[in-house]
Write an enzyme that holds these catalytic residues in place. Sequence first.
Site, mmCIF file in Angstrom:
data_model
loop_
_atom_site.group_PDB
_atom_site.id
_atom_site.type_symbol
_atom_site.label_atom_id
_atom_site.label_comp_id
_atom_site.label_asym_id
_atom_site.label_seq_id
_atom_site.Cartn_x
_atom_site.Cartn_y
_atom_site.Cartn_z
ATOM 1 C CG ASP A 29 -29.250 -30.685 6.950
ATOM 2 O OD1 ASP A 29 -30.225 -30.515 7.278
ATOM 3 O OD2 ASP A 29 -28.880 -29.913 6.121
ATOM 4 N N GLY B 214 -15.880 -27.663 7.147
ATOM 5 C CA GLY B 214 -16.566 -26.844 7.852
ATOM 6 C C GLY B 214 -16.396 -26.825 9.276
ATOM 7 C CD GLU C 180 -19.564 -32.814 10.224
ATOM 8 O OE1 GLU C 180 -19.072 -31.498 9.873
ATOM 9 O OE2 GLU C 180 -20.093 -33.183 9.177
ATOM 10 C CG ASP C 181 -19.813 -28.262 9.570
ATOM 11 O OD1 ASP C 181 -20.377 -29.286 9.657
ATOM 12 O OD2 ASP C 181 -19.804 -27.676 8.397
ATOM 13 C CG PHE D 218 -27.990 -22.943 3.783
ATOM 14 C CD1 PHE D 218 -27.590 -24.371 3.587
ATOM 15 C CD2 PHE D 218 -27.306 -21.925 3.333
ATOM 16 C CE1 PHE D 218 -26.326 -24.622 3.108
ATOM 17 C CE2 PHE D 218 -26.137 -22.046 2.962
ATOM 18 C CZ PHE D 218 -25.398 -23.319 2.663
ATOM 19 C CB VAL D 219 -26.807 -21.254 9.179
ATOM 20 C CG1 VAL D 219 -27.854 -20.790 9.747
ATOM 21 C CG2 VAL D 219 -26.138 -22.715 9.728
ATOM 22 C CE LYS E 23 -29.424 -26.852 8.764
ATOM 23 N NZ LYS E 23 -29.161 -26.652 7.402
ATOM 24 N NE ARG F 3 -15.266 -23.593 3.340
ATOM 25 C CZ ARG F 3 -16.163 -24.453 3.564
ATOM 26 N NH1 ARG F 3 -16.639 -25.019 4.760
ATOM 27 N NH2 ARG F 3 -16.508 -25.318 2.333
#
Length: 182
Positions: free
Chosen positions: A105, A46, A101-102, A154-155, A133, A167
């Site tokens: 969550d 990610g 990190e992407d 959710f994205v 988030k 991606r």
Amino acid sequence: MRDIKDDVDNIIVSEEEITKKVSELGRILTEDYKDKQLLCIGVLKGALMFIADLVRAIPLPLQVDFMAVSSYGSATRSSGIVRILKDLDEDISGKHILIVEDILDTGLTLNYLIKNLKSRQPASLEICSLLVKKDKQTSGIDPKYVGFTIPDMFVVGYGLDYDENYRNLKFVGELKKEILGS
Ligand code: IMP
Ligand code: MG
């Protein structure tokens, strides 16, 4: 030709906003790490786009490494059980670590990674997450560097996937309901 952009309903963070934020984070990180030996660790897959852009916004001597982890779960939810698929190539003891990190969550993945990496005695360890988030229980993790706080949805895009697709979108967006459902 099928254009993946057509599968997106809403753009949550645009390409321009990402570009601007990455340079801003780059400036802050350059200042914070100017006298330190920095090792940026990207969490695959990610963080792929984010780390590639971020390190180019930090004109310091630095190193890049990757870890690949899989958190068991469904396509849209993680379970907290983390397995290391690819470990670091080098020893991190005495180095200043920045985990890139992407998205944060539930925080379960990062929680595991932080514990794992801290046991290897780095000089310091900080988190840089492109997205966080809002109002989520993030396992007590409070990243020092954050790109954007987004609603609890959710994205996909800019590294983030749905079932390994999307991606390669240049922005972060929300998929159409009919795609998530199918
Ligand atoms: P965690 O729930 O914080 O452990 O999230 C673990 C991983 O799940 C993240 O690093 C992402 O790879 C993935 N993930 C969490 N939320 C999303 C999302 O909204 N879209 C795509 N991937 C996500
Ligand atoms: Mg990830």
